[in-house]
Design a protein around this motif. Structure first.
Motif, mmCIF file in Angstrom:
data_model
loop_
_atom_site.group_PDB
_atom_site.id
_atom_site.type_symbol
_atom_site.label_atom_id
_atom_site.label_comp_id
_atom_site.label_asym_id
_atom_site.label_seq_id
_atom_site.Cartn_x
_atom_site.Cartn_y
_atom_site.Cartn_z
ATOM 1 N N TYR A 413 0.831 -1.209 0.000
ATOM 2 C CA TYR A 413 0.000 0.000 0.000
ATOM 3 C C TYR A 413 0.863 1.256 0.000
ATOM 4 O O TYR A 413 0.547 2.250 -0.675
ATOM 5 C CB TYR A 413 -0.930 -0.006 1.220
ATOM 6 C CG TYR A 413 -2.013 -1.048 1.155
ATOM 7 C CD1 TYR A 413 -3.235 -0.773 0.552
ATOM 8 C CD2 TYR A 413 -1.820 -2.324 1.682
ATOM 9 C CE1 TYR A 413 -4.236 -1.739 0.485
ATOM 10 C CE2 TYR A 413 -2.820 -3.289 1.620
ATOM 11 C CZ TYR A 413 -4.017 -2.993 1.014
ATOM 12 O OH TYR A 413 -5.000 -3.945 0.940
ATOM 13 N N MET A 414 1.953 1.229 0.762
ATOM 14 C CA MET A 414 2.823 2.393 0.855
ATOM 15 C C MET A 414 3.473 2.723 -0.488
ATOM 16 O O MET A 414 3.705 3.889 -0.807
ATOM 17 C CB MET A 414 3.911 2.149 1.909
ATOM 18 C CG MET A 414 3.418 2.205 3.335
ATOM 19 S SD MET A 414 2.940 3.864 3.853
ATOM 20 C CE MET A 414 2.736 3.599 5.612
ATOM 21 N N GLU A 416 2.235 2.503 -3.422
ATOM 22 C CA GLU A 416 1.274 3.288 -4.200
ATOM 23 C C GLU A 416 1.100 4.675 -3.611
ATOM 24 O O GLU A 416 0.931 5.655 -4.357
ATOM 25 C CB GLU A 416 -0.064 2.551 -4.238
ATOM 26 C CG GLU A 416 -0.041 1.249 -5.031
ATOM 27 C CD GLU A 416 0.282 1.498 -6.492
ATOM 28 O OE1 GLU A 416 -0.544 2.083 -7.208
ATOM 29 O OE2 GLU A 416 1.395 1.117 -6.918
ATOM 30 N N ILE A 417 1.142 4.777 -2.281
ATOM 31 C CA ILE A 417 1.026 6.086 -1.634
ATOM 32 C C ILE A 417 2.208 6.974 -2.014
ATOM 33 O O ILE A 417 2.034 8.149 -2.372
ATOM 34 C CB ILE A 417 0.943 5.911 -0.106
ATOM 35 C CG1 ILE A 417 -0.383 5.239 0.294
ATOM 36 C CG2 ILE A 417 1.080 7.256 0.607
ATOM 37 C CD1 ILE A 417 -0.466 4.858 1.756
ATOM 38 N N SER A 420 2.120 7.962 -5.738
ATOM 39 C CA SER A 420 1.156 9.049 -5.959
ATOM 40 C C SER A 420 1.691 10.376 -5.427
ATOM 41 O O SER A 420 1.474 11.434 -6.033
ATOM 42 C CB SER A 420 -0.175 8.710 -5.264
ATOM 43 O OG SER A 420 -0.720 7.520 -5.777
ATOM 44 N N SER A 456 2.126 12.798 1.323
ATOM 45 C CA SER A 456 1.651 11.442 1.628
ATOM 46 C C SER A 456 1.342 11.239 3.102
ATOM 47 O O SER A 456 0.821 10.179 3.474
ATOM 48 C CB SER A 456 2.708 10.414 1.190
ATOM 49 O OG SER A 456 2.997 10.512 -0.184
ATOM 50 N N SER A 459 -2.159 9.916 4.176
ATOM 51 C CA SER A 459 -2.374 8.513 3.799
ATOM 52 C C SER A 459 -1.528 7.574 4.649
ATOM 53 O O SER A 459 -1.971 6.465 4.986
ATOM 54 C CB SER A 459 -2.042 8.310 2.313
ATOM 55 O OG SER A 459 -2.894 9.082 1.496
ATOM 56 N N ILE A 460 -0.307 8.002 5.008
ATOM 57 C CA ILE A 460 0.546 7.181 5.872
ATOM 58 C C ILE A 460 -0.093 7.048 7.254
ATOM 59 O O ILE A 460 -0.100 5.962 7.855
ATOM 60 C CB ILE A 460 1.957 7.798 5.978
ATOM 61 C CG1 ILE A 460 2.661 7.733 4.621
ATOM 62 C CG2 ILE A 460 2.784 7.070 7.037
ATOM 63 C CD1 ILE A 460 3.981 8.485 4.573
ATOM 64 N N GLN A 463 -2.880 4.591 7.086
ATOM 65 C CA GLN A 463 -2.387 3.224 7.026
ATOM 66 C C GLN A 463 -1.969 2.731 8.409
ATOM 67 O O GLN A 463 -2.154 1.559 8.752
ATOM 68 C CB GLN A 463 -1.210 3.127 6.054
ATOM 69 C CG GLN A 463 -0.743 1.713 5.764
ATOM 70 C CD GLN A 463 -1.828 0.854 5.139
ATOM 71 O OE1 GLN A 463 -2.527 1.295 4.232
ATOM 72 N NE2 GLN A 463 -1.971 -0.373 5.613
#
Length: 513
Positions: A413-414, A416-417, A420, A456, A459-460, A463
């Motif tokens: 997942y990270m 992609e984060i 992006s 990011s 989003s981090i 997560q």
């Protein structure tokens, strides 16, 4: 100066908090392993250990407690496991000249643990059904009782004496057990969705979600002793279930000819029927003493406080493991994602040599495959595969494997984060850096990466919160986290709603902070 401070504030906070988090994590990590090492050291002799897998959530056969008794055994930071299975296992271990070591594993994880060599055997009320005999070898029975039905004491079902009378009613039991399989012997029954643990089953019965719960008599007696509003239906002769209620000791398939199997069977043969009844009574008395240490108060919230007062250490140790997994999983997952995300975002340049282009293409395809697999499959399935399938190669412990599993899952997942985040940086800044003569590495290090990480951060953080909650699935490989501890407490006290109310509050505090 003010702009510079604002720009660097997220990084300053991150770098300030990180050592604290890491210090806490490694402190918990080494403390947890130290507890386990101490427990192992107490059990070691030159003869080796007899490693037994138990659910520790199935009274009176086996349950978890925070305090030692004369029949209990230490399971490290998880407290103690007690019950009939522990008594029998200790008698066998003494007979074969080994020290007993109990590993607490969820019901779904017991057979994979056996097949991968994590444990020597399962002693946790397992019935040797024809289906199970295809994947495991079994000794002769070490206990036998009768199949009964748990009902509400004030319900019409409490006066039933035949399974036929439950036709048209809803009956449920524990998932993947003989108890659940026999329900279909009732013609016209509404076979409800099976539950994971008996604490959930009892909660469903008390709240009118089912009319009955199938189980063995000793299990029913232990539940009724804790819940005065429930009763037991014993069926008349010829009117009950056709079921094998014998429970046996399970070994890995093909182990029947091994010296360990033979020695365990010989030891079991020396335990008489009178001894078995005596041991079961000891287990029942031990659980009764555990329950009577303090009287359960009336009222939901008073019971919540009472449960926490008597089991706070189990909640505390479970919370430590949950925090450890979330912190280390997010940190190492971030490092994995950072490397993969930047590599993928860099892409293939026109000036790259053909061989370099080929390597980058292969690498990018592998990254896409890794992200596709780990984002497209549940973490529980990943845990079962990575731990049990690969354990013969790496010989790792559950906690070590859990950190690797959650880190690799988070890394997918990270990546992609981070990718992006890199793409969110305006291309004009790269062009400006090129016009100043900065190399690609300098652009990445001084211009792109700081902004990508800053962009990011939300989003981090999300997560990290997800990892706090999703780490509960790792109990399938024997990680004793907050959820697993809560499940054990509710299984021992048969108070599902009150126990998991405490768990809910703890999770809310962790995610809120």
């Amino acid at each position: 100066m003010k702009k510079l401070l604002v720009f660097n504030l997220p990084k300053i906070l991150f770098l300030s908090i990180l050592p604290v988090f890491l210090g806490l994590s490694f402190g918990v990590f080494f403390g947890f392993n130290a507890d386990n090492a101490q427990a192992d050291e107490e059990q070691k002799t030159g003869t080796g250990d007899f490693v037994v897998g138990m659910e520790c959530n199935y009274q009176p056969f086996d349950w978890q407690t925070s305090k030692p008794t004369k029949t209990s055994i230490s399971i490290g930071s998880a407290g103690y496991c007690d019950g009939y299975d522990v008594i029998v296992a200790r008698k066998i271990a003494n007979q074969i000249g080994k020290n007993l070591s109990v590993k607490k594993i969820s019901w779904e994880g017991l057979q994979p643990a056996l097949e991968s060599g994590v444990i020597d055997t399962i002693i946790s009320g397992v019935t040797a059904t024809p289906e199970r005999q295809k994947g495991m070898d079994f000794t002769t029975s070490y206990y036998s009782s009768e199949m009964v039905m748990l009902v509400r004491k004030d319900s019409p079902e409490s006066k039933f004496n035949s399974i036929k009378q439950f036709s048209g009613l809803t009956v449920i039991s524990q998932k993947n057990t003989t108890y659940d399989e026999v329900i279909d012997q009732i013609k016209g029954v509404k076979h409800g969705v099976p539950k994971d643990t008996f604490s959930v089953l009892v909660y469903a019965l008390q709240n009118n979600q089912t009319n009955g719960v199938t189980c063995e008599l000793p299990v029913a007696q232990g539940i009724v002793r804790s819940n005065s509003n429930l009763g037991i239906v014993k069926f008349s002769e010829g009117q009950g279930f056709l079921a094998d209620t014998n429970v046996s000791i399970a070994f890995a398939k093909g182990a029947a000819q091994t010296p360990l199997f033979q020695s365990v069977q010989n030891a079991l043969n020396k335990i008489t029927l009178q001894d078995k009844e005596k041991y079961m009574q000891e287990a029942v008395d031990s659980h009764s003493a555990y329950e009577s240490e303090s009287d359960e108060p009336s009222g939901f919230f008073a019971t919540v406080v009472w449960i926490f007062q008597n089991n706070w250490y189990l909640f505390f140790t479970g919370t430590q493991i949950t925090i450890l997994l979330a912190i280390l999983g997010t940190f190492f997952g971030f490092l994995i994602g950072l490397g993969l995300g930047l590599s993928e975002a860099a892409g293939i340049k026109a000036h790259n040599k053909p061989f370099t282009k080929l390597l980058k293409t292969i690498f990018n395809l592998l990254v896409k495959l890794y992200v596709f697999i780990f984002r497209g499959t549940p973490m529980m399935i990943q845990a079962i595969f990575i731990f049990y399938v690969l354990r013969p190669i790496f010989q790792w412990e559950p906690l070590t494997a859990a950190i690797i599993i959650i880190s690799v899952n988070t890394g997918a997942y990270m990546s992609e984060i981070i990718r992006s985040g890199v793409q969110s940086v305006d291309i004009g800044q790269r062009e400006a850096a090129q016009s100043l003569g900065m190399t690609h590495s300098q652009q990445l290090l001084y211009i792109i990466l700081p902004q990508a990480i800053r962009n990011s951060f939300p989003s981090i953080g999300n997560q990290f919160v997800v990892n706090i909650k999703d780490s509960c699935v790792l109990n399938v490989i024997g990680v004793i986290d907050l959820y697993f501890q809560s499940s054990s407490v509710s299984g021992s006290m048969m108070l599902f709603a009150q126990t998991f109310f405490i768990t809910c509050i703890i999770y809310l505090i962790l995610t809120f902070l």
